[in-house]
Design a protein around this motif. Structure first.
Motif, PDB file in Angstrom:
ATOM      1  N   THR A   1      -2.911   2.879   1.655  1.00  0.00           N
ATOM      2  CA  THR A   1      -2.229   3.006   0.359  1.00  0.00           C
ATOM      3  C   THR A   1      -1.939   4.478   0.070  1.00  0.00           C
ATOM      4  O   THR A   1      -0.800   4.862  -0.266  1.00  0.00           O
ATOM      5  CB  THR A   1      -3.098   2.411  -0.771  1.00  0.00           C
ATOM      6  OG1 THR A   1      -3.254   1.008  -0.524  1.00  0.00           O
ATOM      7  CG2 THR A   1      -2.469   2.627  -2.135  1.00  0.00           C
TER       8      THR A   1
ATOM      9  N   ASP B   1       4.442   2.155   8.121  1.00  0.00           N
ATOM     10  CA  ASP B   1       3.109   1.711   7.702  1.00  0.00           C
ATOM     11  C   ASP B   1       2.550   0.884   8.868  1.00  0.00           C
ATOM     12  O   ASP B   1       2.946  -0.266   9.068  1.00  0.00           O
ATOM     13  CB  ASP B   1       3.266   0.861   6.431  1.00  0.00           C
ATOM     14  CG  ASP B   1       1.952   0.233   5.996  1.00  0.00           C
ATOM     15  OD1 ASP B   1       0.945   0.394   6.697  1.00  0.00           O
ATOM     16  OD2 ASP B   1       1.960  -0.430   4.941  1.00  0.00           O
TER      17      ASP B   1
ATOM     18  N   LYS C   1      -8.538  -2.259   8.701  1.00  0.00           N
ATOM     19  CA  LYS C   1      -7.724  -3.302   9.342  1.00  0.00           C
ATOM     20  C   LYS C   1      -7.945  -3.299  10.847  1.00  0.00           C
ATOM     21  O   LYS C   1      -7.403  -4.133  11.556  1.00  0.00           O
ATOM     22  CB  LYS C   1      -6.231  -3.060   9.067  1.00  0.00           C
ATOM     23  CG  LYS C   1      -5.869  -2.896   7.607  1.00  0.00           C
ATOM     24  CD  LYS C   1      -5.920  -4.194   6.833  1.00  0.00           C
ATOM     25  CE  LYS C   1      -5.431  -3.942   5.419  1.00  0.00           C
ATOM     26  NZ  LYS C   1      -5.455  -5.145   4.610  1.00  0.00           N
TER      27      LYS C   1
ATOM     28  N   HIS D   1      -2.530  -8.095  -0.132  1.00  0.00           N
ATOM     29  CA  HIS D   1      -3.426  -7.434   0.826  1.00  0.00           C
ATOM     30  C   HIS D   1      -2.650  -6.753   1.919  1.00  0.00           C
ATOM     31  O   HIS D   1      -1.685  -7.282   2.398  1.00  0.00           O
ATOM     32  CB  HIS D   1      -4.350  -8.463   1.486  1.00  0.00           C
ATOM     33  CG  HIS D   1      -5.317  -9.070   0.532  1.00  0.00           C
ATOM     34  ND1 HIS D   1      -6.077  -8.347  -0.339  1.00  0.00           N
ATOM     35  CD2 HIS D   1      -5.610 -10.362   0.294  1.00  0.00           C
ATOM     36  CE1 HIS D   1      -6.832  -9.183  -1.035  1.00  0.00           C
ATOM     37  NE2 HIS D   1      -6.564 -10.397  -0.678  1.00  0.00           N
TER      38      HIS D   1
HETATM   39  N1  PMP Z   1      -0.199  -1.662   4.235  1.00  0.00           N
HETATM   40  C1  PMP Z   1      -0.420  -2.882   4.755  1.00  0.00           C
HETATM   41  C2  PMP Z   1       0.624  -3.511   5.615  1.00  0.00           C
HETATM   42  C3  PMP Z   1      -1.612  -3.533   4.486  1.00  0.00           C
HETATM   43  O1  PMP Z   1      -1.825  -4.749   4.977  1.00  0.00           O
HETATM   44  C4  PMP Z   1      -2.567  -2.895   3.668  1.00  0.00           C
HETATM   45  C5  PMP Z   1      -3.895  -3.558   3.370  1.00  0.00           C
HETATM   46  N2  PMP Z   1      -3.905  -4.488   2.350  1.00  0.00           N
HETATM   47  C6  PMP Z   1      -2.278  -1.638   3.142  1.00  0.00           C
HETATM   48  C7  PMP Z   1      -1.094  -1.044   3.459  1.00  0.00           C
HETATM   49  C8  PMP Z   1      -3.247  -0.910   2.251  1.00  0.00           C
HETATM   50  O2  PMP Z   1      -4.288  -0.376   3.047  1.00  0.00           O
HETATM   51  P1  PMP Z   1      -5.597   0.222   2.388  1.00  0.00           P
HETATM   52  O3  PMP Z   1      -6.440  -0.946   2.025  1.00  0.00           O
HETATM   53  O4  PMP Z   1      -6.193   1.049   3.500  1.00  0.00           O
HETATM   54  O5  PMP Z   1      -5.187   1.060   1.240  1.00  0.00           O
END
Ligand code: PMP
Length: 401
Positions: free
Chosen positions: A73, A180, A206, A401
């Motif tokens: 994020t 991303d 992830k 998510h």
């Molecule tokens: N981008 C994608 C494609 C995701 O699946 C996610 C996770 N929900 C995020 C960004 C956000 O990642 P984070 O939880 O590390 O902030």
């Protein structure tokens, strides 16, 4: 104890044992601040640099191109808002930012913020298979375009996006490309140098690393360095100041190393288990449609539509044994269907019949056999029921998510 099978790896993956073991001493016996000049601080700094190398190797980057953040994020925001601000300050005439319509909310919301700040923003459509429409993207990219953001793999339907072609067409117009990679990195091979990406976001949780840490790749060749979002003690070359969370970074590095080592073998096993799950459902005469079946997809990821069945109801019935998520979310008593499924031209009714599955590295054949039976029973139990309009029936938070 009640048996629980976790099939929601798009939301988060379990921490790898190797990562947990590597992290442990950095909370206690090896705790220190990497900026301290004493022995402990310097040992922590060395461990962080090793983690930086492991993360860089996972995506084909150089260690000095990795900026650690709190997650994807933040990395997405730093790339999009930071590059836009850097361009504005440099007096660049380019003020248009484009993303695909199926990006994560952290990209889409950053674009909304840019629109509020006076930038031009646009969304590129996707095909019914959940892959960006390259011709439409090409038509949107013009001489005013600064940046295009296209994810590596989608977090709801698992489709892998054509990053190499997108990078070529974006660069041909003199613009830059951010990806991303939260869902792609560590799950499928990715090489940011070969793909010619300018910026890329990563999330440790992830890829079987800890929550609360991630990275932004900033290519050494990128025309612009993002302007920081926060200001402080100069860590991460001033791009992302703040004390580096050594245990999290060591875990991120260890998880990246395991992913680099095991990816091919894990992917193969995930494919076998996905096929087994589909066979288990077919053997029980469950009617289903597999979304995005013709697109390149993440191994282990399935997006399943059960015609005329309320997916939230199914997932609700399974909630105490099988962890799954759907393509809808409940907010303020209203069911909102996923922007990803809508962008793939699904009707609201179709989107509300979709269940998202991710079979992770630790899922076993026995888990899959158990899950197939449970899912089949729940789908059969729900099919024929009417749509649940009661907000109670949509208590499963999912699609962001
Ligand atoms: N981008 C994608 C494609 C995701 O699946 C996610 C996770 N929900 C995020 C960004 C956000 O990642 P984070 O939880 O590390 O902030």
């Amino acid at each position: 104890m009640n048996r629980i099978v976790y099939l929601d790896g798009h939301a988060t993956t379990p921490l790898a044992d190797e990562a947990a073991d590597a992290m442990a001493p950095y909370w206690t016996a090896r705790a220190g601040n990497a900026q301290s000049p004493h022995a402990r601080g310097q040992a922590v700094a060395a461990a962080i640099e090793l983690a930086r190398e492991e993360v860089a190797r996972l995506i084909g980057a150089q260690p000095q191109e990795i900026v650690f953040t709190s997650g994807a994020t933040e990395a997405n925001n730093l790339a999009i808002l930071g590059v836009a601000e850097a361009a504005r300050r440099s007096g660049s005439g380019r003020n248009k930012v484009i993303a695909s319509a199926i990006e994560h909310k952290s990209v889409l919301a950053a674009l909304e913020e840019l629109a509020n700040r006076g930038f031009e923003v646009a969304l590129a459509p996707v095909t019914t298979d959940g892959v960006v429409d390259l011709a439409a993207l090409e038509a949107l990219v013009d001489e005013r375009t600064l940046l295009v953001s296209l994810m590596g793999a989608n977090n709801e339907v698992g489709t892998i996006q054509p990053l190499a072609q997108a990078a070529r067409l974006v660069h041909a117009k003199g613009a830059m490309i951010h990806s991303d990679l939260a869902q792609l990195a560590g799950k499928s091979p990715v090489d940011v140098a070969a793909l010619d990406l300018d910026y890329a976001s990563l999330s440790a949780h992830k890829l079987y690393g800890p929550m609360g840490v991630g990275a932004l790749f900033v290519s050494g060749l990128a025309d612009l360095k993002p302007r920081p979002l926060v200001f402080g003690g100069g860590q991460e070359r001033g791009l992302r100041p703040g004390t580096l969370p050594a245990p999290l970074l060591v875990g991120f590095g260890a998880a990246s190393a395991v992913a680099t080592r095991d990816m091919a073998e894990v992917s193969q096993r995930q494919q076998v288990l996905a096929t087994e799950l589909l066979a288990g459902l077919a053997a029980r005469q469950v009617r289903l449609h597999q979304n995005a079946i013709d697109a390149p997809r993440l191994p282990g990821s399935l997006s399943l539509r059960f015609p005329s069945v309320d997916a939230d109801e199914v997932v609700g019935r399974l909630a105490s044994t099988i962890c799954l998520s759907t393509g809808s979310a409940c907010s303020a008593g209203q069911i909102t269907v996923s922007h990803v499924l809508k962008a793939m031209s699904m009707s609201d009714g179709q989107a509300r019949s979709v269940i998202r599955v991710y079979i992770d590295r630790y899922t076993t054949l026995d888990d899959i056999h158990f899950a197939a039976g449970e899912i089949a029973t729940a789908v059969m139990g729900v099919s024929g029921c009417h749509w649940v309009s009661d907000p109670v029936g949509c208590a499963h938070e999912v699609h962001t998510h």
